[in-house]
Structures are given as structure tokens and as C-alpha cells.
Design an enzyme around this catalytic site. Structure first.
Site: not given
Ligand code: CMP
Length: 133
Positions: A9, A49, A112, A115, A126
Site C-alpha cells: 500500500k 474494494y 496497514n 493487502h 483479484e
């Protein structure tokens, strides 16, 4: 051989942690099958998402994920989906087990650092989202 999708990320890319995170995958016997660095548009983040579209954090999540480049990869190995989830640690870095990526590098629930697909079915969806030819 099983495959899963990983996204490093914006917070981790900005802090020059791409190499360190990829090396954690490799040390845990996950091969980097495909990889690319891209900047998501807000629309791409919203499409990716989509399952979270009714959650209160959806808009902030998509704004954040499209704020600067990410590194997207397909990881391949035995039990790649479960193994990657183990290596990443819990979604909230505060709860992530010692030595996991989110424990080492995560800043907050949004920032975080990584993913990873949560099931084999979602891994296929995905992977196709980012790498379908
Ligand atoms: P990720 O694995 O990318 O999937 C959805 C992301 O939403 C998640 O990691 C978190 O970064 C972010 N997020 C923000 N708030 C929450 C929340 N309350 N519960 C779960 N995920 C959240």
C-alpha cells in the site's frame, strides 16, 4: 501451485519498504510470479474494494489507496493464500502478531502496509482484476 494477490500500500511504498516486504515473501517460500507498480484511480480502488462499499470506511479507504503508487504482485506457492495472510498478520497493526508485516511496518488500520486476498476464490478475482491479459 496456488496463487494469491498482494498489494503493497501507499504508506509502505512511500517509506521505501517494497524490497523489505518482497524479501519477507521470498523468505517464506512465496515466489513473485508477476509484479507491477501502479497508481490506482479512485474508480479502480472503488471497483477493487467493491465488497466493502457499504462499510463506513469505504470512501476513506479508496481515497487513501488512490493517493500514491502501490506495488501489486501475484505470489505463488503452497497454500499461498493462507501463508500470505499469516505473514501479513491481523488487519489492525495493533493486533498483528510479532514479526508479521503489519506488526513490523503498519501504522494504522488504513495504513496497514499490505493487502492480501482472503480466499482462493477472491484471489482469482483479484488476480484477474490487475493482471488479466
Ligand atoms: P485490506 O486487507 O486492504 O482490506 C480492506 C481494508 O480496509 C483493510 O485492509 C483496512 O486497511 C481498511 N479498513 C479501514 N477500517 C477498517 C475496519 N473497521 N475494518 C476492516 N478494515 C478496515
Amino acid at each position: 501451485m496456488e496463487k494469491t494477490l498482494s498489494i503493497i500500500k501507499p504508506d509502505a511504498v512511500e517509506r521505501n519498504l517494497v524490497g523489505q516486504i518482497l524479501s519477507i515473501f521470498e523468505k517464506n517460500s512465496l515466489k513473485i510470479y508477476s509484479i507491477k507498480k501502479i497508481k490506482l484511480s479512485k474508480k479502480m480502488a472503488e471497483d477493487f474494494y467493491f465488497v466493502h462499499k457499504n462499510r463506513p470506511f469505504f470512501n476513506d479507504l479508496c481515497t487513501y489507496m488512490s493517493s500514491s503508487p502501490v506495488v501489486v504482485s501475484v505470489l505463488e506457492g503452497d497454500n499461498a493464500v493462507a501463508k500470505n495472510r499469516e505473514i501479513m498478520g491481523a488487519t489492525n497493526p495493533k493486533d498483528a502478531a510479532k514479526g508479521t508485516i503489519r506488526n513490523l511496518y503498519g501504522i494504522s488500520l488504513d495504513k496497514n502496509s499490505v493487502h492480501g486476498s482472503d480466499s482462493k476464490e477472491n484471489a482469482k478475482i483479484e488476480i484477474d482484476f490487475f493482471f488479466k491479459e
